[in-house]
Design a protein around this motif. Structure first.
Motif, mmCIF file in Angstrom:
data_model
loop_
_atom_site.group_PDB
_atom_site.id
_atom_site.type_symbol
_atom_site.label_atom_id
_atom_site.label_comp_id
_atom_site.label_asym_id
_atom_site.label_seq_id
_atom_site.Cartn_x
_atom_site.Cartn_y
_atom_site.Cartn_z
ATOM 1 N N LYS A 113 0.822 -1.213 0.000
ATOM 2 C CA LYS A 113 0.000 0.000 0.000
ATOM 3 C C LYS A 113 0.856 1.262 0.000
ATOM 4 N N TYR A 114 1.928 1.250 0.777
ATOM 5 C CA TYR A 114 2.742 2.454 0.929
ATOM 6 C C TYR A 114 4.039 2.414 0.114
ATOM 7 N N SER A 115 4.200 1.408 -0.717
ATOM 8 C CA SER A 115 5.405 1.273 -1.550
ATOM 9 C C SER A 115 6.687 1.322 -0.731
ATOM 10 N N LEU A 116 6.691 0.570 0.370
ATOM 11 C CA LEU A 116 7.903 0.506 1.191
ATOM 12 C C LEU A 116 9.005 -0.216 0.430
ATOM 13 N N ASP A 117 10.221 0.193 0.689
ATOM 14 C CA ASP A 117 11.366 -0.436 0.041
ATOM 15 C C ASP A 117 11.959 -1.562 0.879
ATOM 16 N N LEU A 137 10.195 -12.332 4.477
ATOM 17 C CA LEU A 137 9.244 -11.432 3.819
ATOM 18 C C LEU A 137 9.960 -10.549 2.790
ATOM 19 N N CYS A 138 11.100 -10.009 3.179
ATOM 20 C CA CYS A 138 11.878 -9.172 2.262
ATOM 21 C C CYS A 138 12.387 -9.980 1.072
ATOM 22 N N ASP A 139 12.886 -11.187 1.328
ATOM 23 C CA ASP A 139 13.396 -12.028 0.251
ATOM 24 C C ASP A 139 12.287 -12.372 -0.745
ATOM 25 N N LYS A 140 11.125 -12.741 -0.236
ATOM 26 C CA LYS A 140 10.010 -13.143 -1.101
ATOM 27 C C LYS A 140 9.441 -11.978 -1.902
ATOM 28 N N ASN A 141 9.603 -10.762 -1.409
ATOM 29 C CA ASN A 141 9.011 -9.594 -2.062
ATOM 30 C C ASN A 141 10.048 -8.652 -2.664
ATOM 31 N N ASN A 142 11.285 -9.154 -2.800
ATOM 32 C CA ASN A 142 12.368 -8.370 -3.397
ATOM 33 C C ASN A 142 12.506 -6.998 -2.720
ATOM 34 N N MET A 143 12.533 -7.036 -1.408
ATOM 35 C CA MET A 143 12.664 -5.809 -0.616
ATOM 36 C C MET A 143 14.020 -5.797 0.083
ATOM 37 N N TYR A 144 14.424 -4.614 0.490
ATOM 38 C CA TYR A 144 15.693 -4.447 1.182
ATOM 39 C C TYR A 144 15.544 -4.734 2.676
ATOM 40 N N LYS A 145 16.660 -5.082 3.294
ATOM 41 C CA LYS A 145 16.714 -5.365 4.728
ATOM 42 C C LYS A 145 17.600 -4.324 5.395
ATOM 43 N N SER A 146 17.253 -3.978 6.613
ATOM 44 C CA SER A 146 18.127 -3.111 7.402
ATOM 45 C C SER A 146 18.133 -3.634 8.836
ATOM 46 N N GLY A 147 18.917 -3.011 9.656
ATOM 47 C CA GLY A 147 18.978 -3.412 11.051
ATOM 48 C C GLY A 147 19.436 -2.259 11.914
#
Length: 186
Positions: A113-117, A137-147
């Motif tokens: 909905k919010y186009s999160l990266d 979740l990030c891997d399945k949706n081609n999203m970036y990870k941070s920490g």
């Protein structure tokens, strides 16, 4: 009345306005009055209230009678994400499991909905399972990870700078992929 007057005119009597949030001062005042136990689900729960539990479960929780609506001070989430993107940045949701106990089922919809990266997958208060869920979740949706550690200097003794979920040391390898996605990154 004295508390309200001093918070308006002399807040330094209750907290250090230049170094900390006023929420601790409000919590300290609220728990002085037994009649406020009802807001916490009883005296025992009120006695156990900490800055963190008060902040998350009451101050920032719309279903609580102690909720403080800060929407006029902060931009709407979607507008904030758009501003980040317009500035050439990447928008991440930080420490999402602290916002709601039931957020897991909604994270993918929120991201879309919010186009999160990306998501903050590693956080000092996450369990190993929560971090693994977010990484997946990030891997399945081609999203970036941070920490992050959420280190706030001496104010947060439970967080150690540079350490995250289960004491994992965070290093720059976590951000290499998403740094490539920032416009004009040098």
């Amino acid at each position: 009345n004295e508390f309200c007057y001093n918070m308006e005119h002399h807040p330094e009597k209750y907290y250090r306005p230049d170094k900390e949030s006023c929420r601790g001062a409000f919590l300290n005042e609220i728990v002085k009055h037994i009649e406020n136990a009802e807001f916490f689900g009883g005296k025992e729960q009120m006695d156990k209230a900490t800055f963190r539990t008060y902040s998350r479960n009451h101050y920032a929780c719309p279903s609580s009678k102690l909720y403080v609506d800060m929407s006029s001070v902060f931009p709407e989430f979607g507008k904030l994400v758009n501003a980040i993107h317009e500035a050439g940045g990447l928008a991440f949701m930080a420490h999402c499991f602290l916002y709601s106990k039931n957020i897991t089922d909604n994270l993918q919809a929120i991201a879309k909905k919010y186009s999160l990266d990306g998501f903050e997958c590693y956080y000092s208060l996450f369990t190993k399972e929560q971090s693994e869920y977010l990484c997946d979740l990030c891997d399945k949706n081609n999203m970036y990870k941070s920490g992050g550690s959420d280190f706030h200097g001496g104010m947060r003794t439970d967080c150690i700078l540079g350490k995250s979920t289960g004491g994992i040391c965070l290093d720059s390898s976590l951000i290499n992929d998403w740094l490539k996605g920032i416009n004009n990154y040098v």
